[in-house]
Design a protein around this motif. Structure first.
Motif, PDB file in Angstrom:
ATOM      1  N   VAL A 292       0.838  -1.200   0.000  1.00  0.00           N
ATOM      2  CA  VAL A 292       0.000   0.000   0.000  1.00  0.00           C
ATOM      3  C   VAL A 292       0.875   1.254   0.000  1.00  0.00           C
ATOM      4  CG1 VAL A 292      -1.708   1.329   1.299  1.00  0.00           C
ATOM      5  CG2 VAL A 292      -1.917  -1.169   1.132  1.00  0.00           C
ATOM      6  N   ASP A 293       1.907   1.261   0.846  1.00  0.00           N
ATOM      7  CA  ASP A 293       2.821   2.404   0.925  1.00  0.00           C
ATOM      8  C   ASP A 293       3.624   2.574  -0.365  1.00  0.00           C
ATOM      9  OD1 ASP A 293       1.868   2.676   3.452  1.00  0.00           O
ATOM     10  OD2 ASP A 293       3.723   2.065   4.475  1.00  0.00           O
ATOM     11  N   LYS A 294       3.993   1.429  -0.967  1.00  0.00           N
ATOM     12  CA  LYS A 294       4.825   1.475  -2.173  1.00  0.00           C
ATOM     13  C   LYS A 294       4.110   2.179  -3.320  1.00  0.00           C
ATOM     14  CE  LYS A 294       7.743  -1.424  -5.124  1.00  0.00           C
ATOM     15  NZ  LYS A 294       7.350  -0.752  -6.379  1.00  0.00           N
ATOM     16  N   PHE A 295       2.787   1.994  -3.403  1.00  0.00           N
ATOM     17  CA  PHE A 295       2.044   2.648  -4.482  1.00  0.00           C
ATOM     18  C   PHE A 295       2.182   4.170  -4.377  1.00  0.00           C
ATOM     19  CE2 PHE A 295      -1.803   4.799  -5.949  1.00  0.00           C
ATOM     20  CZ  PHE A 295      -1.814   4.420  -7.286  1.00  0.00           C
ATOM     21  N   ILE A 296       2.060   4.723  -3.174  1.00  0.00           N
ATOM     22  CA  ILE A 296       2.195   6.163  -2.980  1.00  0.00           C
ATOM     23  C   ILE A 296       3.624   6.611  -3.228  1.00  0.00           C
ATOM     24  CG2 ILE A 296       1.980   8.052  -1.319  1.00  0.00           C
ATOM     25  CD1 ILE A 296      -0.667   6.910  -2.307  1.00  0.00           C
ATOM     26  N   ASP A 297       4.594   5.825  -2.748  1.00  0.00           N
ATOM     27  CA  ASP A 297       5.993   6.179  -2.936  1.00  0.00           C
ATOM     28  C   ASP A 297       6.355   6.188  -4.421  1.00  0.00           C
ATOM     29  OD1 ASP A 297       8.591   6.813  -1.888  1.00  0.00           O
ATOM     30  OD2 ASP A 297       9.217   4.777  -2.390  1.00  0.00           O
ATOM     31  N   ASP A 298       5.882   5.173  -5.166  1.00  0.00           N
ATOM     32  CA  ASP A 298       6.142   5.114  -6.603  1.00  0.00           C
ATOM     33  C   ASP A 298       5.460   6.263  -7.333  1.00  0.00           C
ATOM     34  OD1 ASP A 298       7.636   2.876  -6.232  1.00  0.00           O
ATOM     35  OD2 ASP A 298       6.123   1.460  -6.963  1.00  0.00           O
TER      36      ASP A 298
ATOM     37  N   SER B 109       7.346   9.350  -6.931  1.00  0.00           N
ATOM     38  CA  SER B 109       8.660   9.268  -7.589  1.00  0.00           C
ATOM     39  C   SER B 109       8.517   9.274  -9.106  1.00  0.00           C
ATOM     40  CB  SER B 109       9.381   7.980  -7.156  1.00  0.00           C
ATOM     41  OG  SER B 109       9.572   7.949  -5.764  1.00  0.00           O
ATOM     42  N   GLY B 110       7.301   9.378  -9.599  1.00  0.00           N
ATOM     43  CA  GLY B 110       7.054   9.311 -11.036  1.00  0.00           C
ATOM     44  C   GLY B 110       7.625  10.494 -11.794  1.00  0.00           C
ATOM     45  N   SER B 111       7.952  10.266 -13.058  1.00  0.00           N
ATOM     46  CA  SER B 111       8.481  11.337 -13.907  1.00  0.00           C
ATOM     47  C   SER B 111       8.178  11.024 -15.370  1.00  0.00           C
ATOM     48  CB  SER B 111       9.990  11.490 -13.706  1.00  0.00           C
ATOM     49  OG  SER B 111      10.677  10.340 -14.161  1.00  0.00           O
TER      50      SER B 111
ATOM     51  N   THR C 217       8.465  15.941 -13.052  1.00  0.00           N
ATOM     52  CA  THR C 217       8.302  15.028 -11.925  1.00  0.00           C
ATOM     53  C   THR C 217       7.110  15.429 -11.062  1.00  0.00           C
ATOM     54  OG1 THR C 217       9.705  16.326 -10.439  1.00  0.00           O
ATOM     55  CG2 THR C 217      10.808  14.705 -11.851  1.00  0.00           C
ATOM     56  N   PHE C 218       6.708  14.515 -10.187  1.00  0.00           N
ATOM     57  CA  PHE C 218       5.634  14.799  -9.239  1.00  0.00           C
ATOM     58  C   PHE C 218       6.001  16.004  -8.366  1.00  0.00           C
ATOM     59  CE2 PHE C 218       4.058  14.503  -4.914  1.00  0.00           C
ATOM     60  CZ  PHE C 218       2.697  14.335  -5.092  1.00  0.00           C
ATOM     61  N   THR C 219       7.247  16.009  -7.867  1.00  0.00           N
ATOM     62  CA  THR C 219       7.689  17.089  -6.979  1.00  0.00           C
ATOM     63  C   THR C 219       7.643  18.438  -7.687  1.00  0.00           C
ATOM     64  OG1 THR C 219       9.136  15.551  -5.815  1.00  0.00           O
ATOM     65  CG2 THR C 219       9.564  17.896  -5.504  1.00  0.00           C
TER      66      THR C 219
END
Length: 328
Positions: A9-15, A18-20, A60-62
């Protein structure tokens, strides 16, 4: 209920965060691309230099989070500014909330369709009228300003340019002294020239407003947090900026139409269009593109062209895989 942790569940948000994606947006010619040099642009397009110092072609997301937060702040300032009656009147394009008609000027009282609610839209600058740039100015306001000498009120045009920064740039005395950023001054001046050329409006003052994106209000002092940097726009400023825009437009227009072989054929014209002919012109213009101690990689060749003429020509003749060798 008992809180649990699931790595999937956490990995989905982290990925997600981190998307670009890749984008060619840094080729877009607009006031945000200023200050502009055709030789530096050519060098960046041919080499990996830009990617090494700042990969602006990566989205990127950021970066989107940062930019979109600024967009929301712009829209809120424009919306609540449109409600003002005594402080000043916003000038721009007004979209009817019913029929969608666009009315240009000050906020109308009623649309031809009978509807009374409008959404503020920024003034849109057309490429064919404004040095090849398609852009929008954040806000233009007509207000009364008292003359400090005569004491009389005068109706003035004030251009507002909104920028969002971290709160430290507003509340920290050391950081706030670095505002306004030089590139923001150049951009705001360019909008003043565009208003004159396209709208026949002579801007009297420009104000760069810095708003903290993380906390625009101090609940302890009950005060709004912002920093304004205001300048009077004189004829000399307009004339100087128009010359900068003329040179940038000529250089960019030639560059995007030239193949590599054509660039080498006409490279002397590009050299003649370089904005930096000495240290003073570099500091007053192109230095705004580089932060702190970072310098333009071709500065030494341009400002000392008579001495470094051969080196600059060699630089522009380099193939892609050899370009960076001259700087090593």
């Amino acid at each position: 209920m008992k809180q649990i942790t699931l790595k999937e569940v956490d990995k989905f948000i982290d990925d997600t965060m981190s998307g670009s994606i890749t984008s060619d947006s840094w080729y877009y010619f607009s006031p945000s691309a200023l200050p502009y040099c055709p030789i530096l642009d050519y060098y960046e397009r041919k080499s990996d230099y830009k990617q090494k110092i700042k990969p602006q072609n990566e989205q990127t997301f950021t970066l989107d989070f940062y930019c979109n937060t600024g967009t929301v702040v712009h829209e809120l300032l424009q919306y609540y500014g449109s409600l003002m009656k005594k402080s000043g009147k916003q000038y721009g394009r007004w979209k009817c909330g019913s029929c969608g008609s666009i009315i240009k000027g000050f906020k109308p009282k009623v649309c031809d369709c009978g509807y009374k609610h409008f959404e503020y839209k920024e003034i849109e600058f057309q490429k064919d009228k404004c040095w090849g740039m398609h852009a929008y100015c954040d806000n233009l306001v007509r207000m009364k300003i008292k003359n400090p000498i005569s004491g009389k009120n005068k109706k003035c045009w004030v251009l507002y340019e909104y920028k969002t920064k971290g709160i430290d740039y507003i509340t920290n005395e050391y950081k706030s002294k670095y505002l306004p950023e030089s590139k923001h001054l150049i951009q705001a001046r360019s909008y003043c020239c565009m208003l004159k050329k396209q709208e026949n409006i002579k801007v009297d003052y420009m104000c760069i407003v810095y708003i903290p994106r993380d906390a625009p209000f101090d609940y302890k002092t009950q005060k709004n947090l912002f920093k304004t940097c205001t300048y009077e726009i004189t004829d000399d400023i307009i004339e100087t900026t128009e010359k900068e825009l003329d040179r940038a437009y000529k250089g960019h227009s030639m560059l995007v139409k030239c193949s590599e072989s054509e660039f080498k054929k006409y490279k002397q014209k590009f050299i003649d269009l370089r904005p930096c002919i000495n240290e003073r012109t570099y500091l007053n213009y192109m230095k705004a593109k580089f932060f702190g101690k970072t310098e333009c990689p071709i500065k030494k060749y341009c400002i000392n062209y008579i001495i470094n003429k051969d080196n600059l020509n060699k630089l522009l003749d380099k193939n892609k895989d050899k370009l960076d060798e001259i700087l090593s």
